[in-house]
Design an enzyme around this catalytic site. Structure first.
Site, PDB file in Angstrom:
ATOM      1  N   ASP A  28      35.434  33.088  48.279  1.00  0.00           N
ATOM      2  CA  ASP A  28      36.728  33.747  48.024  1.00  0.00           C
ATOM      3  C   ASP A  28      37.715  33.737  49.200  1.00  0.00           C
ATOM      4  O   ASP A  28      38.389  34.752  49.447  1.00  0.00           O
ATOM      5  CB  ASP A  28      36.496  35.198  47.568  1.00  0.00           C
ATOM      6  CG  ASP A  28      35.680  35.286  46.288  1.00  0.00           C
ATOM      7  OD1 ASP A  28      35.316  34.231  45.731  1.00  0.00           O
ATOM      8  OD2 ASP A  28      35.396  36.411  45.860  1.00  0.00           O
ATOM      9  N   GLU A  76      37.698  34.181  43.174  1.00  0.00           N
ATOM     10  CA  GLU A  76      37.688  35.288  42.204  1.00  0.00           C
ATOM     11  C   GLU A  76      39.028  35.335  41.488  1.00  0.00           C
ATOM     12  O   GLU A  76      40.079  35.395  42.131  1.00  0.00           O
ATOM     13  CB  GLU A  76      37.427  36.620  42.915  1.00  0.00           C
ATOM     14  CG  GLU A  76      37.357  37.807  41.948  1.00  0.00           C
ATOM     15  CD  GLU A  76      37.033  39.137  42.638  1.00  0.00           C
ATOM     16  OE1 GLU A  76      36.635  39.129  43.824  1.00  0.00           O
ATOM     17  OE2 GLU A  76      37.203  40.184  41.991  1.00  0.00           O
ATOM     18  N   LYS A 133      35.275  32.516  39.431  1.00  0.00           N
ATOM     19  CA  LYS A 133      34.371  33.599  38.992  1.00  0.00           C
ATOM     20  C   LYS A 133      35.179  34.859  38.682  1.00  0.00           C
ATOM     21  O   LYS A 133      36.058  35.244  39.450  1.00  0.00           O
ATOM     22  CB  LYS A 133      33.319  33.874  40.077  1.00  0.00           C
ATOM     23  CG  LYS A 133      33.879  34.342  41.425  1.00  0.00           C
ATOM     24  CD  LYS A 133      32.753  34.456  42.429  1.00  0.00           C
ATOM     25  CE  LYS A 133      33.158  35.110  43.730  1.00  0.00           C
ATOM     26  NZ  LYS A 133      33.693  36.462  43.661  1.00  0.00           N
ATOM     27  N   LYS A 136      32.268  39.884  41.064  1.00  0.00           N
ATOM     28  CA  LYS A 136      32.015  39.880  42.508  1.00  0.00           C
ATOM     29  C   LYS A 136      30.977  38.810  42.843  1.00  0.00           C
ATOM     30  O   LYS A 136      31.102  38.106  43.832  1.00  0.00           O
ATOM     31  CB  LYS A 136      31.488  41.248  42.976  1.00  0.00           C
ATOM     32  CG  LYS A 136      32.339  42.429  42.554  1.00  0.00           C
ATOM     33  CD  LYS A 136      33.721  42.369  43.142  1.00  0.00           C
ATOM     34  CE  LYS A 136      34.483  43.632  42.822  1.00  0.00           C
ATOM     35  NZ  LYS A 136      35.878  43.360  42.449  1.00  0.00           N
ATOM     36  N   VAL A 161      34.590  36.107  52.325  1.00  0.00           N
ATOM     37  CA  VAL A 161      34.984  37.515  52.256  1.00  0.00           C
ATOM     38  C   VAL A 161      34.723  38.083  50.863  1.00  0.00           C
ATOM     39  O   VAL A 161      34.689  37.341  49.893  1.00  0.00           O
ATOM     40  CB  VAL A 161      36.480  37.661  52.602  1.00  0.00           C
ATOM     41  CG1 VAL A 161      36.735  37.215  54.027  1.00  0.00           C
ATOM     42  CG2 VAL A 161      37.392  36.903  51.637  1.00  0.00           C
ATOM     43  N   THR A 162      34.604  39.410  50.806  1.00  0.00           N
ATOM     44  CA  THR A 162      34.352  40.304  51.906  1.00  0.00           C
ATOM     45  C   THR A 162      32.846  40.512  52.025  1.00  0.00           C
ATOM     46  O   THR A 162      32.125  40.451  51.038  1.00  0.00           O
ATOM     47  CB  THR A 162      35.045  41.682  51.722  1.00  0.00           C
ATOM     48  OG1 THR A 162      34.511  42.307  50.533  1.00  0.00           O
ATOM     49  CG2 THR A 162      36.536  41.537  51.585  1.00  0.00           C
ATOM     50  N   CYS A 166      31.872  40.668  47.710  1.00  0.00           N
ATOM     51  CA  CYS A 166      31.522  39.411  47.023  1.00  0.00           C
ATOM     52  C   CYS A 166      30.476  38.586  47.765  1.00  0.00           C
ATOM     53  O   CYS A 166      29.679  37.890  47.127  1.00  0.00           O
ATOM     54  CB  CYS A 166      32.786  38.602  46.767  1.00  0.00           C
ATOM     55  SG  CYS A 166      33.810  39.395  45.505  1.00  0.00           S
ATOM     56  N   GLN A 206      13.589  44.659  56.594  1.00  0.00           N
ATOM     57  CA  GLN A 206      12.318  44.507  55.862  1.00  0.00           C
ATOM     58  C   GLN A 206      11.856  43.051  55.820  1.00  0.00           C
ATOM     59  O   GLN A 206      11.458  42.527  54.781  1.00  0.00           O
ATOM     60  CB  GLN A 206      12.460  45.052  54.438  1.00  0.00           C
ATOM     61  CG  GLN A 206      12.893  46.518  54.393  1.00  0.00           C
ATOM     62  CD  GLN A 206      13.058  47.008  52.983  1.00  0.00           C
ATOM     63  OE1 GLN A 206      12.083  47.200  52.268  1.00  0.00           O
ATOM     64  NE2 GLN A 206      14.301  47.206  52.570  1.00  0.00           N
TER      65      GLN A 206
HETATM   66  C1  C5J Z   1      35.762  40.018  47.301  1.00  0.00           C
HETATM   67  C2  C5J Z   1      36.752  42.049  46.472  1.00  0.00           C
HETATM   68  N1  C5J Z   1      35.961  38.712  47.317  1.00  0.00           N
HETATM   69  N2  C5J Z   1      36.566  42.691  47.634  1.00  0.00           N
HETATM   70  N3  C5J Z   1      36.440  40.743  46.361  1.00  0.00           N
HETATM   71  O1  C5J Z   1      35.034  40.558  48.111  1.00  0.00           O
HETATM   72  O2  C5J Z   1      37.232  42.631  45.533  1.00  0.00           O
END
Ligand code: C5J
Length: 228
Positions: A28, A76, A133, A136, A161-162, A166, A206
């Site tokens: 993204d 996205e 997509k 997320k 990101v972020t 996502c 873990q």
């Molecule tokens: C992504 C969002 N790409 N933060 N989308 O992280 O809505």
């Protein structure tokens, strides 16, 4: 040695003859999240925070291209009629600009609008996989898994990101589907620096419950040694 110095322990790359199993996933890196006037800014975020990883992701992208390793770009966004945008997603928050509304870079988070496009420094080249997509996670309502299986890809290197939204969602989805997942810590960013740090810790906790974490330089050194 096909190993990347990583946490919680070294990440094993496939052998040279199977190098095409390793793909870079860039999540993204779109104007909607990174530039003023898009979805990220509409939600009240300081988008400048995300801009600092662009040169690092661009260097990784160059390295993958030089070594002829596969690259996947995700984006996205929603169909223009918003039929793939749940009302709960559209109504969330108290912003005056919502998904589908006209903004300075076109309709917010809508496929084909200028704001929905990739930042120019990281523009896909022909032959690279682009996954649009609506959610997320990069595997939700997409054919990403089938495309990766068709290419025999088993190792996914995550950037973008972020970090905690996502990127982490996609990495968890990939982990559940059996991929060996590595996150590049200086190739991912969040609007919330403490969320980024916490996500890095969660992923490698873990014994690497979701995967591994490394830096761009460590990854590039290992890739050149292994496949250069
Ligand atoms: C992504 C969002 N790409 N933060 N989308 O992280 O809505």
């Amino acid at each position: 040695m096909n190993r990347v110095i990583a946490s919680p322990y070294p990440y094993q790359l496939p052998p040279r003859e199977a190098c095409a199993r390793v793909a870079l996933v860039i999540i993204d890196m779109q104007r909607d999240f990174i530039e003023p006037g898009g979805f990220g800014a509409a939600l009240g975020n300081q988008v400048e925070l995300l801009q600092k990883i662009v040169p690092t992701v661009a260097e990784l992208l160059r390295t993958f291209r030089e070594l002829r390793l596969p690259v996947i770009h995700t984006r996205e966004g929603h169909r223009p009629d918003l039929s793939d945008c749940p009302p709960a997603k559209r109504s969330r928050g108290d912003s005056s600009l919502r998904i589908g509304d006209p903004g300075p870079m076109g309709r917010i988070l809508v496929l084909g609008e200028p704001g929905n496009d990739f930042v120019k420094e990281l523009y896909p080249e022909p032959g690279e996989l682009v996954i649009d997509k609506p959610g997320k996670g990069a595997f939700y309502a997409t054919n990403l898994h089938e495309r990766l299986q068709a290419l025999s890809i088993s190792h996914l290197i995550f950037t973008g990101v972020t970090t905690e939204v996502c990127v982490q969602t996609s990495m968890r989805e990939a982990n559940d589907r059996g991929y060996e997942c590595l996150l590049v810590e200086d190739g991912t960013e969040s609007y919330f620096p403490d969320f980024k740090q916490t996500t890095l810790r969660m992923i490698q906790s873990q014994g690497g419950i979701v995967g591994w974490v490394t830096t761009a330089n460590r990854l590039m050194d290992a890739l050149r040694q292994a496949y250069g």
